[in-house]
Design an enzyme around this catalytic site. Sequence first.
Site, short mmCIF file in Angstrom:
data_model
loop_
_atom_site.label_atom_id
_atom_site.label_comp_id
_atom_site.label_asym_id
_atom_site.label_seq_id
_atom_site.Cartn_x
_atom_site.Cartn_y
_atom_site.Cartn_z
N GLY A 150 35.92 52.67 51.69
CA GLY A 150 36.89 53.07 50.67
C GLY A 150 36.25 53.83 49.52
CG ASP A 151 38.20 53.39 45.80
OD1 ASP A 151 38.32 52.47 46.64
OD2 ASP A 151 38.49 53.23 44.60
N GLY A 196 42.24 49.77 44.04
CA GLY A 196 43.51 50.25 44.58
C GLY A 196 43.32 50.80 45.98
CB THR A 216 38.19 45.87 44.36
OG1 THR A 216 38.31 46.22 45.72
CG2 THR A 216 37.04 46.61 43.73
N GLY A 231 41.97 52.85 48.34
CA GLY A 231 40.75 53.67 48.22
C GLY A 231 40.91 55.10 48.68
N1 ASP Z 1 39.63 50.15 46.46
C1 ASP Z 1 39.26 49.23 47.49
C2 ASP Z 1 39.13 49.95 48.79
O1 ASP Z 1 39.94 50.82 49.06
C3 ASP Z 1 40.22 48.11 47.65
C4 ASP Z 1 40.53 47.33 46.40
O2 ASP Z 1 40.56 47.88 45.30
O3 ASP Z 1 40.76 46.12 46.50
O4 ASP Z 1 38.25 49.63 49.55
#
Ligand code: ASP
Length: 386
Positions: free
Chosen positions: A251-252, A274, A221, A276
Amino acid sequence: MTLTRLIPAAVALALMATSAVAQSAQPEAPRWSFAIHGGAGVIERDSLSPEQDAAYRAALTRALEAGQAILSRGGTAMDAVQAAIQIMEDNPLFNAGRGAVFTAEGRNELDAAVMDGSNLAAGSVAGLTTTRHPIAAARAVMEQSPHVMLIGSGADAFAASVGLEQVEPSFFFTERRWQGLETALRARNLPIPARPAGAPGPQAAIDESQAPPLNERKFGTVGAVALDQSGNLAAGTSTGGMTAKQWGRVGDVPVIGAGTYASNADGCAVSATGDGEYFIRATVARDICAGIAAEAAMSPDVRASQRRASACAADEICLSHPRNPDFVVIDRELAQVEALGGSGGVIVMTRSGDAWLHMNTSGMYRGAVSSTEPARVGIYANEPPR
Ligand code: ASP
């Protein structure tokens, strides 16, 4: 003048001199400050070749320079955040825009969010498939719609209606991510979907030679946080989510307060990367900002006792760091994510232009620059910037 009147005057003069020395010893506060990340995860020194290491550092530097150019000439924090993220969205090294991971059904579904700390305005999108720059769509939701979050085909239609560039879904395809999907699906005994229509073959035109091996466990991300010369804070994050995600998983990143948050009043802007699901459950970005605001309002005694009772007491860098009360807040939040079972990292900008880049993984692609500090990029946890 009597001696009794001279003594207090002398003491006052001495105190003034001491405080002048103390003030001149203070580092100059930055007029603007900027930080980015390109994902956290298991990124060991020996998992990247020197060429791959150099390619990531060059990509991070380009994104940092885009934000720096805007902020140094008095541009807004939001413009800097968008410019840097768009550059990373166009770079297949990162899991955002072109180069995003695939869903289990073999699609690229893109999520993004922005937040403007000056007025708590926010915009987010989830499940985009045709908008080239998801971060621009998130900003358009914030500035040109009455809503905060749009999803799926409606979000793409809105982005098209405000003139944002639309592309074929296959624009986001990269062979490396496709191979990553196949590996993940095989491991889970799930069927492998047909390659998307229009996807280039294994000899893709995009140069993926600098991409790391497929078996590394990392996110990817991208995100940015900024303080501009007017004192405004902004944050933005963009992602393809998690490899082989199913059932319209979000996700988050587009959840305001989980992966993205900014508030001038709190003096804080955050972008996360991270697992999410855990960042959502721990409301990471909002909690960090609330913690930094609460910490700033504490008396020095309470702050010191909190610091001694925290994980900071065992961390040399933290204890010796002049800004460590903010670190304590951030570290506590990541510890909560870890306790739930998640891993990742955050970048945090404070109102005084201090950038924190912190992770509970072995690495995070990241960089920081300000009006008082030259641009620095890092990959592994045990190197600056932190
Ligand atoms: N946080 C992102 C998600 O969970 C994934 C990432 O950080 O690469 O969608």
